[in-house]
Design an enzyme around this catalytic site. Structure first.
Site: not given
Length: 359
Positions: A270, A320, A332
């Site tokens: 990520c 995240h 993402h």
């Protein structure tokens, strides 16, 4: 008697209404959709736990890679020290042999330049001066050899320190691997919960297909708008020139696989994706989610704008990160087994903040 009859009639009426008179409560379309969304949220909550594990593993892999780089760098230093030690040893041996040779020549053959210096003395005082000069020259050579020996000793000690550092780093590397294995075991448990949540959501397969279809359709429209350079989203959000360039770059990587510790250009984790995308625009981001969250300016979740970084998890320690694209969507690299894609922000259970890196 009349009271008993009346009571009996009331009981009959109530029982009749219980079985045939009361109509069932009908769920409204919104209630039904909320039920489906709740099923999606359950899956996302399970995904969220998986993402936490993935982010921890990615962070540990980054540390492992840094440790490997340090080990390799120190090994090169050790090789260089070994070469320096070898060269110093050759210098010591050579200088010592030269000094011995000169001494032997002086005292055995008597024809060394040293004797010429002595015999050329003009007076007794000149002789004493010349003898002292010879002694100093010889002493200098001896001291030079001693200094070279000290240099070798320093190099040897330095090499030992470097070897000890490699040993410590190797231990750290093993410890990091144990942590990775431990988190992988934890992740397996979360995967089981995710599978159970998905099994429940399959009861609404057709309905969820419609909802996911709506998300996919919105993602495609948004992607097309970004590619076309549209600067206002359908919900009226303004997209700056820089944000548009960032989102265009992010679009280039849709469908690429999530891989722990990967920083592109073919696979990403990520924070690897956000770092790479912003980097292509000349904007420097640090390597991990934990450090990227300290960059730029804090933005409340409701005030997010296209191009902002969006973070999930606690304020201080998110697990995240993605890039907000507008219309409630973000891009993402989600987790292992998934690919870079658009997702709906409102379905993410722990969206906590955004960070404005540009503008």
């Amino acid at each position: 008697m009349k009271v008993k009859i009346v009571s009996f009639i009331l009981v009959i009426v109530l029982v009749s209404e219980l079985f045939i008179g009361i109509k069932p409560i009908q769920a409204t379309p919104n209630d039904t959709k909320n039920q489906y969304v709740e099923a999606i949220m359950k899956v996302e909550e399970a995904n969220d736990e998986v993402r936490k594990c993935d982010e921890k593993i990615s962070q540990l892999i980054v540390e492992q890679n840094d440790t490997n780089s340090k080990i390799e760098s120190i090994k090169v230093e050790i090789e260089n020290k070994e070469k320096e030690i070898e060269k110093t040893e050759e210098t010591i041996v050579g200088d010592a042999e030269e000094l011995k040779k000169r001494v032997r020549t002086t005292y055995k053959n008597g024809n060394d330049i040293t004797l010429d210096i002595v015999f050329d003395a003009k007076s007794f005082s000149d002789l004493l001066y010349r003898r002292e000069l010879i002694r100093n020259i010889t002493g200098y050579e001896v001291r030079a050899i001693d200094r070279t020996k000290e240099a070798k000793k320093t190099l040897v000690n330095c090499k030992k320190d470097l070897e000890k550092e490699v040993e410590n780093l190797s231990t750290l590397k093993e410890d990091l691997q144990k942590q990775i294995e431990s988190i992988q075991a934890e992740k397996v448990e979360h995967e089981k919960v995710k599978t159970e949540a998905e099994a429940v959501s399959k009861q609404y397969a057709e309905q969820l297909k419609v909802i996911y279809g709506e998300i996919e359709s919105k993602a495609q429209i948004l992607q097309a708008q970004i590619s076309a350079g549209v600067k206002v989203t359908s919900t009226g959000e303004t997209v700056s020139e820089t944000a548009l360039a960032i989102l265009k770059e992010a679009n280039n990587h849709l469908g690429k696989k999530y891989v722990w510790g990967a920083t592109g250009p073919n696979t990403f984790d990520c924070s690897g994706l956000t770092q790479y995308v912003y980097g292509k625009l000349g904007i420097s981001l640090t390597r991990t989610t934990y450090t990227q969250v300290r960059q730029g300016q804090y933005v409340a979740p409701k005030d997010v704008q296209p191009g902002d970084l969006v973070f999930f998890g606690s304020i201080r320690s998110p697990h995240h990160v993605g890039i907000y694209a507008g219309d409630g969507m973000f891009i993402h690299a989600p987790q292992t087994g998934d690919v870079v894609k658009y997702s709906k922000l409102s379905y993410m259970p722990d969206y906590t903040q955004a960070r404005r890196i540009i503008g």
